[in-house]
Design a protein around this motif. Structure first.
Motif, PDB file in Angstrom:
ATOM      1  N   GLU A 130       0.831  -1.204   0.000  1.00 13.69           N
ATOM      2  CA  GLU A 130       0.000   0.000   0.000  1.00 13.69           C
ATOM      3  C   GLU A 130       0.866   1.254   0.000  1.00 13.69           C
ATOM      4  OE1 GLU A 130      -3.804   2.129   0.328  1.00 13.69           O
ATOM      5  OE2 GLU A 130      -3.145   0.173  -0.416  1.00 13.69           O
ATOM      6  N   TRP A 131       1.974   1.201   0.723  1.00  8.99           N
ATOM      7  CA  TRP A 131       2.885   2.349   0.765  1.00  8.99           C
ATOM      8  C   TRP A 131       3.422   2.652  -0.627  1.00  8.99           C
ATOM      9  CZ3 TRP A 131       7.756   3.842  -0.501  1.00  8.99           C
ATOM     10  CH2 TRP A 131       8.272   4.988   0.122  1.00  8.99           C
ATOM     11  N   PHE A 132       3.880   1.610  -1.328  1.00  8.72           N
ATOM     12  CA  PHE A 132       4.432   1.816  -2.659  1.00  8.72           C
ATOM     13  C   PHE A 132       3.354   2.290  -3.639  1.00  8.72           C
ATOM     14  CE2 PHE A 132       7.924  -0.813  -1.047  1.00  8.72           C
ATOM     15  CZ  PHE A 132       9.015  -0.101  -1.540  1.00  8.72           C
ATOM     16  N   PHE A 133       2.123   1.765  -3.490  1.00  7.08           N
ATOM     17  CA  PHE A 133       1.044   2.201  -4.374  1.00  7.08           C
ATOM     18  C   PHE A 133       0.746   3.687  -4.178  1.00  7.08           C
ATOM     19  CE2 PHE A 133      -3.542   3.145  -4.581  1.00  7.08           C
ATOM     20  CZ  PHE A 133      -3.694   3.104  -5.951  1.00  7.08           C
ATOM     21  N   LEU A 134       0.628   4.117  -2.928  1.00  5.27           N
ATOM     22  CA  LEU A 134       0.307   5.519  -2.661  1.00  5.27           C
ATOM     23  C   LEU A 134       1.455   6.444  -3.069  1.00  5.27           C
ATOM     24  CD1 LEU A 134      -1.503   5.157   0.796  1.00  5.27           C
ATOM     25  CD2 LEU A 134      -2.533   5.583  -1.450  1.00  5.27           C
ATOM     26  N   MET A 135       2.686   6.002  -2.827  1.00  7.55           N
ATOM     27  CA  MET A 135       3.824   6.818  -3.252  1.00  7.55           C
ATOM     28  C   MET A 135       3.864   6.903  -4.773  1.00  7.55           C
ATOM     29  SD  MET A 135       6.236   8.780  -2.310  1.00  7.55           S
ATOM     30  CE  MET A 135       6.662   8.425  -0.598  1.00  7.55           C
ATOM     31  N   GLY A 136       3.535   5.792  -5.443  1.00 11.65           N
ATOM     32  CA  GLY A 136       3.461   5.817  -6.896  1.00 11.65           C
ATOM     33  C   GLY A 136       2.403   6.788  -7.391  1.00 11.65           C
ATOM     34  N   THR A 137       1.288   6.876  -6.662  1.00  6.38           N
ATOM     35  CA  THR A 137       0.218   7.806  -7.034  1.00  6.38           C
ATOM     36  C   THR A 137       0.672   9.250  -6.886  1.00  6.38           C
ATOM     37  OG1 THR A 137      -1.464   6.213  -6.339  1.00  6.38           O
ATOM     38  CG2 THR A 137      -2.148   8.505  -6.526  1.00  6.38           C
ATOM     39  N   VAL A 138       1.416   9.531  -5.825  1.00  4.84           N
ATOM     40  CA  VAL A 138       1.963  10.875  -5.642  1.00  4.84           C
ATOM     41  C   VAL A 138       2.903  11.216  -6.798  1.00  4.84           C
ATOM     42  CG1 VAL A 138       3.464  12.306  -4.199  1.00  4.84           C
ATOM     43  CG2 VAL A 138       1.724  10.853  -3.129  1.00  4.84           C
ATOM     44  N   TYR A 139       3.788  10.268  -7.133  1.00  2.00           N
ATOM     45  CA  TYR A 139       4.715  10.491  -8.243  1.00  2.00           C
ATOM     46  C   TYR A 139       3.953  10.721  -9.552  1.00  2.00           C
ATOM     47  CZ  TYR A 139       8.617   8.843  -5.330  1.00  2.00           C
ATOM     48  OH  TYR A 139       9.569   8.706  -4.351  1.00  2.00           O
ATOM     49  N   HIS A 140       2.913   9.908  -9.761  1.00  2.00           N
ATOM     50  CA  HIS A 140       2.143  10.018 -10.998  1.00  2.00           C
ATOM     51  C   HIS A 140       1.496  11.388 -11.110  1.00  2.00           C
ATOM     52  CE1 HIS A 140      -0.798   7.828 -13.939  1.00  2.00           C
ATOM     53  NE2 HIS A 140      -0.067   8.733 -14.524  1.00  2.00           N
ATOM     54  N   ARG A 141       0.905  11.858 -10.010  1.00  2.00           N
ATOM     55  CA  ARG A 141       0.253  13.162 -10.034  1.00  2.00           C
ATOM     56  C   ARG A 141       1.265  14.290 -10.273  1.00  2.00           C
ATOM     57  NH1 ARG A 141      -4.896  13.336  -7.637  1.00  2.00           N
ATOM     58  NH2 ARG A 141      -5.955  11.388  -8.175  1.00  2.00           N
ATOM     59  N   LYS A 142       2.513  14.069  -9.861  1.00  2.00           N
ATOM     60  CA  LYS A 142       3.545  15.080 -10.069  1.00  2.00           C
ATOM     61  C   LYS A 142       4.107  15.040 -11.491  1.00  2.00           C
ATOM     62  CE  LYS A 142       5.421  15.729  -5.405  1.00  2.00           C
ATOM     63  NZ  LYS A 142       6.667  15.713  -4.603  1.00  2.00           N
ATOM     64  N   GLY A 143       3.823  13.956 -12.197  1.00  6.09           N
ATOM     65  CA  GLY A 143       4.385  13.800 -13.530  1.00  6.09           C
ATOM     66  C   GLY A 143       5.721  13.090 -13.544  1.00  6.09           C
ATOM     67  N   TRP A 144       6.081  12.460 -12.427  1.00  6.02           N
ATOM     68  CA  TRP A 144       7.333  11.711 -12.356  1.00  6.02           C
ATOM     69  C   TRP A 144       7.022  10.269 -12.734  1.00  6.02           C
ATOM     70  CZ3 TRP A 144       9.732  13.482  -7.006  1.00  6.02           C
ATOM     71  CH2 TRP A 144       9.843  14.880  -7.006  1.00  6.02           C
ATOM     72  N   CYS A 156       2.586  -4.130  -7.035  1.00 13.19           N
ATOM     73  CA  CYS A 156       1.982  -5.305  -7.675  1.00 13.19           C
ATOM     74  C   CYS A 156       2.750  -6.581  -7.353  1.00 13.19           C
ATOM     75  CB  CYS A 156       1.923  -5.105  -9.186  1.00 13.19           C
ATOM     76  SG  CYS A 156       0.728  -3.848  -9.721  1.00 13.19           S
ATOM     77  N   GLN A 157       4.055  -6.478  -7.257  1.00  9.00           N
ATOM     78  CA  GLN A 157       4.859  -7.653  -6.924  1.00  9.00           C
ATOM     79  C   GLN A 157       4.608  -8.097  -5.485  1.00  9.00           C
ATOM     80  OE1 GLN A 157       8.866  -6.412  -7.819  1.00  9.00           O
ATOM     81  NE2 GLN A 157       8.710  -6.980  -9.982  1.00  9.00           N
ATOM     82  N   MET A 158       4.416  -7.145  -4.597  1.00 10.77           N
ATOM     83  CA  MET A 158       4.196  -7.476  -3.190  1.00 10.77           C
ATOM     84  C   MET A 158       2.780  -7.969  -2.931  1.00 10.77           C
ATOM     85  SD  MET A 158       6.294  -4.290  -1.435  1.00 10.77           S
ATOM     86  CE  MET A 158       6.177  -4.924   0.255  1.00 10.77           C
ATOM     87  N   ASP A 159       1.822  -7.491  -3.748  1.00  7.89           N
ATOM     88  CA  ASP A 159       0.423  -7.904  -3.591  1.00  7.89           C
ATOM     89  C   ASP A 159      -0.184  -8.106  -4.975  1.00  7.89           C
ATOM     90  OD1 ASP A 159      -2.125  -8.455  -2.832  1.00  7.89           O
ATOM     91  OD2 ASP A 159      -2.521  -6.555  -1.822  1.00  7.89           O
ATOM     92  N   LEU A 161      -2.538  -9.809  -6.081  1.00  7.67           N
ATOM     93  CA  LEU A 161      -3.979 -10.020  -6.164  1.00  7.67           C
ATOM     94  C   LEU A 161      -4.780  -8.723  -6.077  1.00  7.67           C
ATOM     95  CD1 LEU A 161      -4.433 -13.195  -3.909  1.00  7.67           C
ATOM     96  CD2 LEU A 161      -4.093 -13.069  -6.369  1.00  7.67           C
ATOM     97  N   ASN A 162      -4.106  -7.613  -5.860  1.00  6.98           N
ATOM     98  CA  ASN A 162      -4.821  -6.346  -5.664  1.00  6.98           C
ATOM     99  C   ASN A 162      -5.175  -5.719  -7.006  1.00  6.98           C
ATOM    100  OD1 ASN A 162      -5.212  -3.402  -5.174  1.00  6.98           O
ATOM    101  ND2 ASN A 162      -4.871  -4.028  -3.069  1.00  6.98           N
ATOM    102  N   GLY A 163      -6.457  -5.644  -7.305  1.00  6.93           N
ATOM    103  CA  GLY A 163      -6.920  -5.104  -8.571  1.00  6.93           C
ATOM    104  C   GLY A 163      -6.627  -3.625  -8.730  1.00  6.93           C
ATOM    105  N   GLU A 164      -6.675  -2.865  -7.653  1.00 10.46           N
ATOM    106  CA  GLU A 164      -6.428  -1.429  -7.729  1.00 10.46           C
ATOM    107  C   GLU A 164      -4.992  -1.152  -8.155  1.00 10.46           C
ATOM    108  OE1 GLU A 164      -7.187   2.585  -5.020  1.00 10.46           O
ATOM    109  OE2 GLU A 164      -6.847   0.651  -4.029  1.00 10.46           O
ATOM    110  N   TYR A 165      -4.053  -1.919  -7.604  1.00  9.67           N
ATOM    111  CA  TYR A 165      -2.652  -1.723  -7.957  1.00  9.67           C
ATOM    112  C   TYR A 165      -2.425  -2.069  -9.427  1.00  9.67           C
ATOM    113  CZ  TYR A 165      -2.035  -1.996  -2.847  1.00  9.67           C
ATOM    114  OH  TYR A 165      -2.126  -1.816  -1.493  1.00  9.67           O
ATOM    115  N   ARG A 166      -3.005  -3.181  -9.858  1.00 15.15           N
ATOM    116  CA  ARG A 166      -2.842  -3.610 -11.249  1.00 15.15           C
ATOM    117  C   ARG A 166      -3.418  -2.573 -12.210  1.00 15.15           C
ATOM    118  NH1 ARG A 166      -5.220  -8.570  -9.926  1.00 15.15           N
ATOM    119  NH2 ARG A 166      -6.838  -8.126 -11.466  1.00 15.15           N
ATOM    120  N   THR A 167      -4.583  -2.040 -11.861  1.00 16.84           N
ATOM    121  CA  THR A 167      -5.228  -1.059 -12.735  1.00 16.84           C
ATOM    122  C   THR A 167      -4.372   0.192 -12.868  1.00 16.84           C
ATOM    123  OG1 THR A 167      -7.432  -1.846 -12.134  1.00 16.84           O
ATOM    124  CG2 THR A 167      -7.283   0.375 -13.040  1.00 16.84           C
ATOM    125  N   ALA A 168      -3.796   0.653 -11.771  1.00 21.35           N
ATOM    126  CA  ALA A 168      -2.954   1.847 -11.810  1.00 21.35           C
ATOM    127  C   ALA A 168      -1.744   1.625 -12.713  1.00 21.35           C
ATOM    128  CB  ALA A 168      -2.504   2.216 -10.397  1.00 21.35           C
TER     129      ALA A 168
END
Length: 211
Positions: A130-144, A156-159, A161-168
């Protein structure tokens, strides 16, 4: 497509065994295993088929149970975007020790307060999916986008089965987001000072007869 045949299971297979079968196939055909490999396109197509089959089975079983979530309490979205990417106001399925912190992070992202969201994440010593997903979202919103791609991949590698992570991650790949850069507004103050010092030295050399 028969989703049960894709995963190598039957309608009588338990939810736990379906998840186990999916996890094994996901690890086998994950795109990261086929970087610079001539079979990369085939592996990506196979991974997409596996994701769709798993989502079909879990959604079907959830429907038979009266719309309840999966056996582990998590609702799995489809790879096609049943869980709308970019909307973080929904209920957070994460129920770990950092649930309260991650809820604040999601709220900050919704309010476009990326500085606060990143600051909250940096305070955490936990580095779970979840930490990596949320940090990835912050990076994405910044354009990084490069950083976002690495963070989403780790989640995705750590979880797997999580559909939200895969979709992102899928949406980032489909949008061609890789190759992004950090805007000048994000430049480090020290970098600016170094550049100014270099300019001053050049000017002094010229004015002092060094040109």
């Amino acid at each position: 497509m028969d989703p049960y045949k894709v995963l190598g299971v039957t309608p009588q297979t338990s939810d736990d065994d379906v998840k186990r079968a999916y996890r094994e196939l996901a690890r086998k055909y994950h795109p990261d295993n086929y970087v610079n490999n001539p079979l990369a396109d085939l592996a990506e197509a196979r991974m997409k088929e596996i994701n769709e089959a798993y989502d079909m089975i879990m959604n079907e079983r959830a429907g038979r149970a009266g719309g309840a979530s999966g056996a582990d309490g998590q609702q799995y979205g489809s790879a096609a975007g049943q869980q709308q990417y970019g909307s973080y106001a929904g209920q957070n399925a994460y129920a770990g020790p950092n649930a309260a912190l991650y809820s604040r992070v999601r709220l900050a992202i919704n309010q476009r307060n990326l500085g606060l969201a990143e600051s909250l994440l940096q305070r955490s010593t936990e580095r779970d999916a979840e930490w990596f997903f949320l940090m990835g979202t912050v990076y994405h919103r910044k354009g990084w986008y490069d950083e976002a791609g690495r963070a989403y991949t780790q989640a995705c590698q750590m979880d797997p089965l999580n559909g939200e992570y895969r979709t992102a991650l899928n949406n980032l790949n489909m949008s061609g987001g890789y190759g992004g850069y950090r805007p000048m507004a994000e430049a480090n103050v020290c970098d600016c000072c170094v550049q100014m010092a270099i300019c001053n030295c050049c000017l002094n050399a010229c004015c002092g007869g060094g040109c």
